[in-house]
Design an enzyme around this catalytic site. Structure first.
Site, PDB file in Angstrom:
ATOM      1  N   LYS A 227       0.840  -1.198   0.000  1.00 51.76           N
ATOM      2  CA  LYS A 227       0.000   0.000   0.000  1.00 51.76           C
ATOM      3  C   LYS A 227       0.883   1.259   0.000  1.00 51.76           C
ATOM      4  O   LYS A 227       2.109   1.176   0.190  1.00 51.76           O
ATOM      5  CB  LYS A 227      -0.910  -0.035   1.236  1.00 51.76           C
TER       6      LYS A 227
ATOM      7  N   TYR B 137     -12.016  -2.937  -2.234  1.00 52.54           N
ATOM      8  CA  TYR B 137     -12.438  -3.174  -0.839  1.00 52.54           C
ATOM      9  C   TYR B 137     -13.957  -3.287  -0.696  1.00 52.54           C
ATOM     10  O   TYR B 137     -14.485  -3.052   0.389  1.00 52.54           O
ATOM     11  CB  TYR B 137     -11.904  -2.047   0.047  1.00 52.54           C
TER      12      TYR B 137
ATOM     13  N   ASN C  22      -1.037  -0.486   7.771  1.00 47.36           N
ATOM     14  CA  ASN C  22      -0.427  -1.819   7.931  1.00 47.36           C
ATOM     15  C   ASN C  22       0.292  -2.317   6.673  1.00 47.36           C
ATOM     16  O   ASN C  22       0.572  -3.499   6.535  1.00 47.36           O
ATOM     17  CB  ASN C  22      -1.455  -2.824   8.466  1.00 47.36           C
TER      18      ASN C  22
ATOM     19  N   HIS D 220      -1.400  -5.633   1.558  1.00 46.34           N
ATOM     20  CA  HIS D 220      -2.654  -6.364   1.377  1.00 46.34           C
ATOM     21  C   HIS D 220      -2.351  -7.745   0.834  1.00 46.34           C
ATOM     22  O   HIS D 220      -1.450  -7.914   0.014  1.00 46.34           O
ATOM     23  CB  HIS D 220      -3.560  -5.637   0.366  1.00 46.34           C
TER      24      HIS D 220
ATOM     25  N   GLU E 191      -9.488 -10.523  -7.207  1.00 48.19           N
ATOM     26  CA  GLU E 191      -8.538  -9.412  -7.090  1.00 48.19           C
ATOM     27  C   GLU E 191      -7.503  -9.436  -8.221  1.00 48.19           C
ATOM     28  O   GLU E 191      -7.149  -8.384  -8.753  1.00 48.19           O
ATOM     29  CB  GLU E 191      -7.868  -9.452  -5.711  1.00 48.19           C
TER      30      GLU E 191
HETATM   31  P1  DAT Z   1      -6.680  -7.533   5.920  1.00 48.50           P
HETATM   32  O1  DAT Z   1      -5.974  -6.393   5.206  1.00 48.50           O
HETATM   33  O2  DAT Z   1      -5.800  -8.152   6.969  1.00 48.50           O
HETATM   34  O3  DAT Z   1      -7.266  -8.537   4.963  1.00 48.50           O
HETATM   35  P2  DAT Z   1      -9.400  -6.551   6.292  1.00 48.50           P
HETATM   36  O4  DAT Z   1      -9.689  -7.135   4.948  1.00 48.50           O
HETATM   37  O5  DAT Z   1     -10.301  -6.919   7.414  1.00 48.50           O
HETATM   38  O6  DAT Z   1      -7.896  -6.899   6.748  1.00 48.50           O
HETATM   39  O7  DAT Z   1      -9.370  -4.969   6.198  1.00 48.50           O
HETATM   40  C1  DAT Z   1      -8.768  -4.337   5.086  1.00 48.50           C
HETATM   41  C2  DAT Z   1      -7.974  -3.162   5.577  1.00 48.50           C
HETATM   42  O8  DAT Z   1      -8.841  -2.231   6.205  1.00 48.50           O
HETATM   43  C3  DAT Z   1      -6.920  -3.483   6.640  1.00 48.50           C
HETATM   44  O9  DAT Z   1      -5.724  -3.972   6.086  1.00 48.50           O
HETATM   45  C4  DAT Z   1      -6.738  -2.162   7.288  1.00 48.50           C
HETATM   46  C5  DAT Z   1      -8.145  -1.561   7.257  1.00 48.50           C
HETATM   47  N1  DAT Z   1      -8.837  -1.828   8.528  1.00 48.50           N
HETATM   48  C6  DAT Z   1      -9.326  -3.016   8.948  1.00 48.50           C
HETATM   49  N2  DAT Z   1      -9.887  -2.904  10.163  1.00 48.50           N
HETATM   50  C7  DAT Z   1      -9.749  -1.604  10.520  1.00 48.50           C
HETATM   51  C8  DAT Z   1     -10.114  -0.842  11.648  1.00 48.50           C
HETATM   52  N3  DAT Z   1     -10.747  -1.385  12.682  1.00 48.50           N
HETATM   53  N4  DAT Z   1      -9.788   0.482  11.655  1.00 48.50           N
HETATM   54  C9  DAT Z   1      -9.150   1.041  10.608  1.00 48.50           C
HETATM   55  N5  DAT Z   1      -8.783   0.385   9.516  1.00 48.50           N
HETATM   56  C10 DAT Z   1      -9.075  -0.913   9.464  1.00 48.50           C
HETATM   57 MG    MG Z   2      -8.834  -8.417   3.629  1.00 51.88          MG
END
Ligand code: DAT
Ligand code: MG
Length: 151
Positions: free
Chosen positions: A11, A51, A114, A117, A128
């Site tokens: 990212k 997303y 973080n 992805h 994707e």
């Molecule tokens: P991942 O990236 O581990 O697959 P996800 O698909 O649940 O996680 O969420 C996508 C992204 O959204 C994640 O990398 C960071 C953001 N995100 C997830 N939970 C969040 C939260 N509680 N607050 C802020 N950003 C969040």
């Molecule tokens: Mg995810």
């Protein structure tokens, strides 16, 4: 070998922090095969498509603004078990909960930044890869080290 493919993206925070080589190296040295790679700035509309599963979440808008805020390194990696193991290399979504030794555990601090992805299953991996890459962008060359990785 039961080959599968996953979509991995560094990212904008990971790109801006100069972590591309560090992250690519972890997938490469494991023995996974790089099938596609490109640096792109996604539009907000594109980020929302990527997303779409999270559109009801309160952080969705900020997340899509962030993903479209700068260059993203989009990749496809191939290998046996690469979808699940790629997630293992990445670590838990919240870097506070990611184990040391994982990408997020070693290189990130907060969930909103973080750095990486990775597809979370075979269906999302397929969707994707299709969203981010044209079929002709996927490398079909044979990598000769494969016989040494898989025997
Ligand atoms: P991942 O990236 O581990 O697959 P996800 O698909 O649940 O996680 O969420 C996508 C992204 O959204 C994640 O990398 C960071 C953001 N995100 C997830 N939970 C969040 C939260 N509680 N607050 C802020 N950003 C969040
Ligand atoms: Mg995810």
């Amino acid at each position: 070998a039961e080959m599968e493919r996953t979509f991995i993206a560094i990212k904008p925070d990971g790109v801006q922090r100069g972590l591309i080589s560090e992250i690519v190296a972890r997938f490469e040295r494991k023995g996974f095969k790089l099938v596609a790679i490109k640096l792109v700035v996604p539009s907000k509309d594109f980020a929302q498509k990527h997303y779409h599963d999270l559109k009801e979440r309160p952080f969705f808008n900020g997340l899509c603004d962030f993903l479209s805020s700068g260059p993203v390194l989009a990749m496809v990696w191939e290998g046996e078990g690469v979808i699940k193991y790629g997630r293992k290399l990445i670590g838990a979504t919240d870097p506070q909960k990611s184990e040391p030794g994982t990408i997020r555990g070693d290189l990130a601090v907060v969930v909103g930044r973080n750095i990486i992805h990775g597809s979370d299953g075979p269906e999302t991996a397929k969707d994707e890869i299709k969203l981010w890459f044209k079929p002709e962008e996927l490398n079909t060359c044979t990598i000769n080290s494969e016989k040494w990785v898989y025997g």
